[in-house]
Design a protein around this motif. Structure first.
Motif, PDB file in Angstrom:
ATOM      1  N   GLY A 142      33.339  35.897  36.971  1.00 30.21           N
ATOM      2  CA  GLY A 142      32.796  36.547  35.783  1.00 30.21           C
ATOM      3  C   GLY A 142      32.493  35.529  34.692  1.00 30.21           C
ATOM      4  O   GLY A 142      31.450  35.597  34.024  1.00 30.21           O
TER       5      GLY A 142
ATOM      6  N   ASN B  35      38.058  42.311  30.864  1.00 37.07           N
ATOM      7  CA  ASN B  35      39.158  41.837  31.715  1.00 37.07           C
ATOM      8  C   ASN B  35      40.403  42.661  31.446  1.00 37.07           C
ATOM      9  O   ASN B  35      40.755  42.891  30.295  1.00 37.07           O
ATOM     10  CB  ASN B  35      39.437  40.358  31.439  1.00 37.07           C
ATOM     11  CG  ASN B  35      40.062  39.693  32.643  1.00 37.07           C
ATOM     12  OD1 ASN B  35      39.554  39.819  33.750  1.00 37.07           O
ATOM     13  ND2 ASN B  35      41.162  38.998  32.437  1.00 37.07           N
ATOM     14  N   LYS B  36      41.065  43.089  32.540  1.00 37.34           N
ATOM     15  CA  LYS B  36      42.176  44.013  32.321  1.00 37.34           C
ATOM     16  C   LYS B  36      43.497  43.301  32.081  1.00 37.34           C
ATOM     17  O   LYS B  36      44.420  43.879  31.530  1.00 37.34           O
ATOM     18  CB  LYS B  36      42.319  44.966  33.512  1.00 37.34           C
ATOM     19  CG  LYS B  36      42.772  44.316  34.791  1.00 37.34           C
ATOM     20  CD  LYS B  36      42.988  45.362  35.867  1.00 37.34           C
ATOM     21  CE  LYS B  36      43.221  44.682  37.203  1.00 37.34           C
ATOM     22  NZ  LYS B  36      43.230  45.582  38.318  1.00 37.34           N
TER      23      LYS B  36
ATOM     24  N   ALA C  79      44.224  32.716  40.000  1.00 38.33           N
ATOM     25  CA  ALA C  79      44.293  31.341  40.495  1.00 38.33           C
ATOM     26  C   ALA C  79      44.614  30.336  39.389  1.00 38.33           C
ATOM     27  O   ALA C  79      45.416  29.432  39.597  1.00 38.33           O
ATOM     28  CB  ALA C  79      42.971  30.979  41.161  1.00 38.33           C
TER      29      ALA C  79
ATOM     30  N   ASN D  62      43.834  23.575  45.527  1.00 37.85           N
ATOM     31  CA  ASN D  62      43.823  23.228  46.944  1.00 37.85           C
ATOM     32  C   ASN D  62      42.439  22.732  47.380  1.00 37.85           C
ATOM     33  O   ASN D  62      42.151  22.668  48.568  1.00 37.85           O
ATOM     34  CB  ASN D  62      44.323  24.392  47.819  1.00 37.85           C
ATOM     35  CG  ASN D  62      43.615  25.684  47.515  1.00 37.85           C
ATOM     36  OD1 ASN D  62      42.413  25.678  47.277  1.00 37.85           O
ATOM     37  ND2 ASN D  62      44.339  26.790  47.494  1.00 37.85           N
TER      38      ASN D  62
ATOM     39  N   ASP E 285      40.386  45.426  28.566  1.00 34.07           N
ATOM     40  CA  ASP E 285      40.534  46.809  29.015  1.00 34.07           C
ATOM     41  C   ASP E 285      40.312  46.844  30.521  1.00 34.07           C
ATOM     42  O   ASP E 285      39.828  45.864  31.108  1.00 34.07           O
ATOM     43  CB  ASP E 285      39.487  47.695  28.311  1.00 34.07           C
ATOM     44  CG  ASP E 285      40.005  49.113  28.075  1.00 34.07           C
ATOM     45  OD1 ASP E 285      40.794  49.588  28.904  1.00 34.07           O
ATOM     46  OD2 ASP E 285      39.593  49.724  27.069  1.00 34.07           O
TER      47      ASP E 285
ATOM     48  N   PRO F  64      46.329  37.682  48.851  1.00 38.65           N
ATOM     49  CA  PRO F  64      45.555  38.799  48.296  1.00 38.65           C
ATOM     50  C   PRO F  64      45.159  39.794  49.400  1.00 38.65           C
ATOM     51  O   PRO F  64      44.833  39.380  50.511  1.00 38.65           O
ATOM     52  CB  PRO F  64      44.302  38.107  47.737  1.00 38.65           C
ATOM     53  CG  PRO F  64      44.641  36.664  47.621  1.00 38.65           C
ATOM     54  CD  PRO F  64      45.703  36.372  48.621  1.00 38.65           C
TER      55      PRO F  64
ATOM     56  N   VAL G 152      35.717  27.980  44.953  1.00 41.20           N
ATOM     57  CA  VAL G 152      34.720  27.617  43.956  1.00 41.20           C
ATOM     58  C   VAL G 152      33.404  27.087  44.552  1.00 41.20           C
ATOM     59  O   VAL G 152      32.323  27.486  44.099  1.00 41.20           O
ATOM     60  CB  VAL G 152      35.345  26.613  42.952  1.00 41.20           C
ATOM     61  CG1 VAL G 152      34.298  25.869  42.146  1.00 41.20           C
ATOM     62  CG2 VAL G 152      36.313  27.360  42.041  1.00 41.20           C
TER      63      VAL G 152
HETATM   64  C1  LIG Z   1      46.760  31.570  43.814  1.00 44.54           C
HETATM   65  C2  LIG Z   1      45.361  31.180  44.120  1.00 44.54           C
HETATM   66  C3  LIG Z   1      44.991  29.847  44.065  1.00 44.54           C
HETATM   67  C4  LIG Z   1      43.679  29.462  44.333  1.00 44.54           C
HETATM   68  N1  LIG Z   1      43.345  28.149  44.276  1.00 44.54           N
HETATM   69  C5  LIG Z   1      42.058  27.783  44.465  1.00 44.54           C
HETATM   70  C6  LIG Z   1      41.666  26.405  44.361  1.00 44.54           C
HETATM   71  O1  LIG Z   1      42.476  25.527  44.152  1.00 44.54           O
HETATM   72  N2  LIG Z   1      40.346  26.106  44.531  1.00 44.54           N
HETATM   73  C7  LIG Z   1      39.415  27.078  44.801  1.00 44.54           C
HETATM   74  O2  LIG Z   1      38.236  26.755  44.934  1.00 44.54           O
HETATM   75  N3  LIG Z   1      39.781  28.378  44.937  1.00 44.54           N
HETATM   76  C8  LIG Z   1      41.059  28.735  44.775  1.00 44.54           C
HETATM   77  N4  LIG Z   1      41.415  30.060  44.894  1.00 44.54           N
HETATM   78  C9  LIG Z   1      40.384  31.031  45.293  1.00 44.54           C
HETATM   79  C10 LIG Z   1      39.895  31.920  44.152  1.00 44.54           C
HETATM   80  O3  LIG Z   1      39.531  33.124  44.795  1.00 44.54           O
HETATM   81  C11 LIG Z   1      38.648  31.436  43.452  1.00 44.54           C
HETATM   82  O4  LIG Z   1      38.725  30.071  43.123  1.00 44.54           O
HETATM   83  C12 LIG Z   1      38.367  32.163  42.128  1.00 44.54           C
HETATM   84  O5  LIG Z   1      39.430  31.954  41.245  1.00 44.54           O
HETATM   85  C13 LIG Z   1      38.080  33.632  42.248  1.00 44.54           C
HETATM   86  O6  LIG Z   1      37.672  34.061  40.964  1.00 44.54           O
HETATM   87  P1  LIG Z   1      37.167  35.533  40.666  1.00 44.54           P
HETATM   88  O7  LIG Z   1      36.752  35.553  39.248  1.00 44.54           O
HETATM   89  O8  LIG Z   1      36.134  35.917  41.654  1.00 44.54           O
HETATM   90  O9  LIG Z   1      38.440  36.452  40.886  1.00 44.54           O
HETATM   91  P2  LIG Z   1      39.798  36.514  40.077  1.00 44.54           P
HETATM   92  O10 LIG Z   1      40.249  35.172  39.698  1.00 44.54           O
HETATM   93  O11 LIG Z   1      40.725  37.354  40.882  1.00 44.54           O
HETATM   94  O12 LIG Z   1      39.431  37.274  38.705  1.00 44.54           O
HETATM   95  C14 LIG Z   1      39.097  38.632  38.661  1.00 44.54           C
HETATM   96  C15 LIG Z   1      39.498  39.187  37.294  1.00 44.54           C
HETATM   97  O13 LIG Z   1      39.019  40.529  37.213  1.00 44.54           O
HETATM   98  C16 LIG Z   1      39.979  41.325  36.535  1.00 44.54           C
HETATM   99  N5  LIG Z   1      39.747  42.716  36.961  1.00 44.54           N
HETATM  100  C17 LIG Z   1      39.836  43.225  38.213  1.00 44.54           C
HETATM  101  N6  LIG Z   1      39.531  44.546  38.216  1.00 44.54           N
HETATM  102  C18 LIG Z   1      39.249  44.867  36.939  1.00 44.54           C
HETATM  103  C19 LIG Z   1      38.886  46.096  36.302  1.00 44.54           C
HETATM  104  N7  LIG Z   1      38.747  47.242  36.999  1.00 44.54           N
HETATM  105  N8  LIG Z   1      38.689  46.103  34.970  1.00 44.54           N
HETATM  106  C20 LIG Z   1      38.823  44.938  34.253  1.00 44.54           C
HETATM  107  N9  LIG Z   1      39.175  43.753  34.810  1.00 44.54           N
HETATM  108  C21 LIG Z   1      39.379  43.719  36.134  1.00 44.54           C
HETATM  109  C22 LIG Z   1      41.308  40.759  36.988  1.00 44.54           C
HETATM  110  O14 LIG Z   1      42.339  41.057  36.065  1.00 44.54           O
HETATM  111  C23 LIG Z   1      41.002  39.254  37.067  1.00 44.54           C
HETATM  112  O15 LIG Z   1      41.314  38.605  35.854  1.00 44.54           O
HETATM  113  C24 LIG Z   1      42.720  30.456  44.661  1.00 44.54           C
HETATM  114  C25 LIG Z   1      43.101  31.805  44.715  1.00 44.54           C
HETATM  115  C26 LIG Z   1      44.403  32.168  44.450  1.00 44.54           C
HETATM  116  C27 LIG Z   1      44.774  33.616  44.513  1.00 44.54           C
END
Ligand SMILES: Cc1cc2nc3c(=O)[nH]c(=O)nc-3n(C[C@H](O)[C@H](O)[C@H](O)COP(=O)(O)OP(=O)(O)OC[C@H]3O[C@@H](n4cnc5c(N)ncnc54)[C@H](O)[C@@H]3O)c2cc1C
Length: 478
Positions: free
Chosen positions: A31, A52-53, A62, A73, A137, A393, A459
């Motif tokens: 996002g 963001n909730k 992460a 990682n 929210d 996850p 990423v």
């Molecule tokens: C512990 C961990 C470590 C990781 N380390 C790495 C790394 O070192 N390098 C790498 O490349 N990738 C890593 N990853 C992979 C990771 O999936 C991606 O890097 C990236 O952080 C994903 O981002 P995202 O925004 O898609 O999802 P997220 O980071 O999960 O963010 C989604 C956000 O949406 C919010 N949300 C969800 N539903 C709602 C709703 N209905 N209303 C409002 N808000 C909502 C959540 O609260 C959250 O803040 C890691 C993943 C984890 C779990």
């Protein structure tokens, strides 16, 4: 940046009569980067709601950790948020620590700082008439008004938002507890259902034994975190196969993408043929002194193509038989973590067990955990002070309890792939509903793209999806 944010309407004042609007659900990596692209591309008359909730902006699960023991990682040289500028993150990290090189594994909280920096810069440099509103929210549901080209975003607390476009960037979901017959453990405070919740590990008693369910990257983080807190009670980590993520190789630069098996693209689209082609090539390169990780890294750019070529039956064969092996070779840990983990194993502090968990029963002074080791008929039972769910996850959207995902699927506004890995989208990231038609207003980015691309976790891939989607939205909303 505000740690908790209300409904803050900032940047520039704007005449809303001519303004287009987009709501982005989720302010993790996906996002945040999507919004940064929109801010950079906008010529004005655009309102963006970044919703963001939980937790801080630009972090997600992460990069929300504050522990310096939790390192990326993926090496720093591969973590740029922008595919067209591969060393953007490296330069940021070097400003904090000049000793950082492309192959360094830096703390994850530094990456959160980087994302925050990108968002703030994009916001301050955005065109007049472009407004970014942070909304703390939860989005519970979305009503589409396709004829009007708009949608209503319904929030848990605030007033509904009427917008032209909605992007779901809701990311990774909490782990699901193991399906055991006796479910009383689910409500026992000694069962830690989600180790990523703030302060989740504070309840673990330092001199008492614990069981960790899972032996993947989450287990690695949790075991090392407990050890660093001085945990002396012993840890038993259990998973079906007891497989550990492999270590990255030591090196000053990240692996190249130049070692794709030459026959792979032309190979018959079956899980076993793919496996054979990859193994054959890795063995050949090994004889030439080239590390197998170079081959696995080289698969990344072509993985979506290979995945899409597999018929559904082959995809499920891959998921059933090869997935655990894929995960440990593809999603590796920093060499420093590997060494630290093996010190724990050598010292007897951490035991890795290949077994099937059969029950977790609450007793007065402990949780009694039973498991059956591979190829043994007898069950074993241990009494522990806590059980920590480190299964990673939840990756089957059909099992999610999340209100938004359930609402979208149950009303047919979204649909999932045959394996439930994610939400279906078309080539422009428009969400495909139960009728098979892409939505004119709803789009998606982030790990929920896994069903379409398989490789949509880290990423290097997510940055490309966010940029492409932003490009399309920016031109539609211009
Ligand atoms: C512990 C961990 C470590 C990781 N380390 C790495 C790394 O070192 N390098 C790498 O490349 N990738 C890593 N990853 C992979 C990771 O999936 C991606 O890097 C990236 O952080 C994903 O981002 P995202 O925004 O898609 O999802 P997220 O980071 O999960 O963010 C989604 C956000 O949406 C919010 N949300 C969800 N539903 C709602 C709703 N209905 N209303 C409002 N808000 C909502 C959540 O609260 C959250 O803040 C890691 C993943 C984890 C779990």
């Amino acid at each position: 940046m505000r740690e908790r944010f209300g409904h803050s309407l900032d940047t520039h004042s704007v005449d809303m009569t001519e303004t287009h609007s987009v709501a982005v659900v989720g302010a993790g990596f996906s996002g945040t980067i999507l919004v940064a692209h929109l801010l950079r591309r906008s010529r004005g008359s655009l309102r963006i709601y970044l919703i963001n909730k939980s937790g801080r902006l630009a972090r997600g699960v992460a990069y929300g950790t504050r522990s310096s023991r939790h390192v990326l990682n993926v090496p720093a040289g591969r973590m740029s948020a922008f595919a067209e500028d591969e060393s953007d993150f490296l330069r940021f990290a070097q400003r904090r620590d000049p000793g950082t090189v492309g192959g360094t594994f830096v703390p994850r909280h530094l990456y959160g700082d980087y994302l925050e920096h990108i968002l703030l810069s994009a916001q301050s440099e955005s065109a007049r008439g472009t407004v970014l509103s942070h909304v703390a929210d939860e989005v519970l549901s979305i009503d589409e008004l396709p004829d009007e080209g708009t949608a209503i975003v319904n929030l848990a607390h605030g007033a509904p938002l009427a917008v032209n476009r909605v992007v779901i960037a809701a990311g990774n979901y909490a782990p699901t507890p193991p399906p055991l017959a006796d479910t009383r453990y689910l409500t026992d405070s000694r069962f830690i259902a989600d180790p990523w919740k703030p302060k989740a590990l504070d309840a673990v008693v330092g001199d008492q034994p614990v069981v960790i369910i899972g032996t993947g990257l989450t287990m690695v983080d949790v075991a090392l975190e407990l050890a660093a807190r001085g945990h002396t009670g012993g840890m038993t980590a259990i998973s079906r196969r007891g497989l550990l993520p492999q270590p990255h190789r030591h090196g000053t630069s990240p692996p190249s993408y130049g070692h794709l098996p030459p026959d792979l693209i032309a190979t018959a689209p079956t899980a076993s043929d793919y496996l054979r082609a990859v193994r054959r090539h890795a063995r050949k390169l090994e004889r030439e002194g080239i590390d197998w990780r170079e081959v696995v890294a080289s698969l990344r750019p072509v993985t979506p193509r290979l995945w899409r070529a597999l018929p559904d039956a082959e995809k499920s064969r891959f998921l059933r038989h090869l997935r655990p092996y894929w995960e440990v070779h593809r999603h590796r840990m920093a060499p420093e973590l590997w060494a630290a983990l093996h010190e724990l194993v050598a010292a007897g502090t951490l035991q890795l067990v290949a077994a099937r968990l059969t029950s977790v029963e609450p007793a007065e002074d402990s949780l009694r955990v039973s498991f059956r080791r591979r190829e043994r008929a007898q069950s074993e039972t241990v009494s522990v002070s806590a059980v920590i769910n480190c299964t990673g996850p939840e990756s089957d959207v059909r099992r999610l309890k999340d209100p938004l995902v359930r609402d979208l699927l149950s009303r047919g506004l979204a649909s999932c792939d045959a394996a439930g890995l994610g939400i279906r989208v078309d080539d422009a990231y428009r969400v495909i509903g139960s009728t098979g038609a892409p939505s004119p207003v709803l789009s998606l980015t982030g790990p929920l793209l896994k069903g379409e691309f398989w490789e949509a976790t880290a990423v290097p891939e997510l940055r490309v999806h966010a940029a492409r989607l932003a490009e399309r939205l920016a031109s539609e909303l211009a």
